[in-house]
Design an enzyme around this catalytic site. Structure first.
Site, PDB file in Angstrom:
ATOM      1  CB  ILE A  35       2.588   3.409  -1.133  1.00 10.65           C
ATOM      2  CG1 ILE A  35       3.955   3.376  -0.479  1.00 10.65           C
ATOM      3  CG2 ILE A  35       2.639   2.874  -2.556  1.00 10.65           C
ATOM      4  CD1 ILE A  35       4.462   1.964  -0.214  1.00 10.65           C
ATOM      5  CG  ASN A  92      -8.481   2.469 -11.196  1.00  7.00           C
ATOM      6  OD1 ASN A  92      -9.113   3.241 -11.907  1.00  7.00           O
ATOM      7  ND2 ASN A  92      -7.409   2.858 -10.515  1.00  7.00           N
ATOM      8  CD  GLU A 100      -1.002  -0.350 -10.738  1.00  4.55           C
ATOM      9  OE1 GLU A 100      -0.468  -0.290  -9.617  1.00  4.55           O
ATOM     10  OE2 GLU A 100      -0.852   0.513 -11.608  1.00  4.55           O
ATOM     11  CB  VAL A 101      -4.020  -3.865  -5.405  1.00  2.16           C
ATOM     12  CG1 VAL A 101      -4.117  -4.747  -4.158  1.00  2.16           C
ATOM     13  CG2 VAL A 101      -2.666  -3.162  -5.469  1.00  2.16           C
ATOM     14  CG  HIS A 105      -8.172  -0.534  -4.244  1.00  2.00           C
ATOM     15  ND1 HIS A 105      -7.965  -1.787  -4.794  1.00  2.00           N
ATOM     16  CD2 HIS A 105      -7.610   0.348  -5.111  1.00  2.00           C
ATOM     17  CE1 HIS A 105      -7.299  -1.656  -5.931  1.00  2.00           C
ATOM     18  NE2 HIS A 105      -7.082  -0.374  -6.144  1.00  2.00           N
ATOM     19  CG  HIS A 107      -7.810   4.996  -6.000  1.00  2.80           C
ATOM     20  ND1 HIS A 107      -6.439   5.035  -5.926  1.00  2.80           N
ATOM     21  CD2 HIS A 107      -8.105   3.828  -6.635  1.00  2.80           C
ATOM     22  CE1 HIS A 107      -5.921   3.954  -6.488  1.00  2.80           C
ATOM     23  NE2 HIS A 107      -6.918   3.213  -6.934  1.00  2.80           N
TER      24      HIS A 107
END
Ligand code: AMP
Length: 121
Positions: A35, A92, A100-101, A105, A107
């Site tokens: 996003i 990360n 953060e999430v 995931h 990237h």
């Protein structure tokens, strides 16, 4: 990393509660546009299963899930035409990694020269 939080934003995306711009999906994997893109191509690749981070995924995911995740990278790289000029993959993790999430995931960044790997603070 703490226990998996089923209310994290990517869990909501997987349940269809929040929209996303999907670029690829299969039984085990969803890939969608970040996003807040940091490069012309910025895709997040996530497993559908409840794993907090890369370490958790590598420990607990089935071989089928791990193979599907790995193979999906090759498929996505082809779909997004990243093969020729290359890309960067980042996972990360935890406090030092500034994750953060809390749903694993990867990237995938590309579409321009990406500079050096680490810009410290
Ligand atoms: P990380 O810091 O590695 O946990 O990265 C989380 C990433 O998720 C950031 O790059 C955010 O821009 C991205 N992000 C957060 N919410 C959404 C969303 N609803 N759809 C797509 N990407 C998101």
């Amino acid at each position: 990393m703490a226990d998996y939080d089923p209310d994290n934003i990517f869990a909501k995306i997987l349940r269809g509660e929040i929209p996303n711009k999907t670029v690829y999906e299969n039984e085990h994997v969803l890939a969608f546009e970040d996003i807040n893109p940091q490069a012309p191509v910025h895709i997040l690749v996530i497993p559908r299963g409840p794993y907090t981070d890369m370490g958790d995924f590598s420990k607990r995911a089935s071989e089928e899930e791990q193979i599907a995740f790995s193979r999906s990278i090759g498929d996505i790289v082809k779909i997004l035409e990243l093969e020729k000029m290359g890309f960067r993959a980042i996972a990360n993790t935890g406090i030092n990694g500034l994750q953060e999430v809390p749903h694993y995931h990867l990237h995938l960044l590309g579409g321009q020269p990406l500079g050096r790997m680490i810009n410290v603070l």
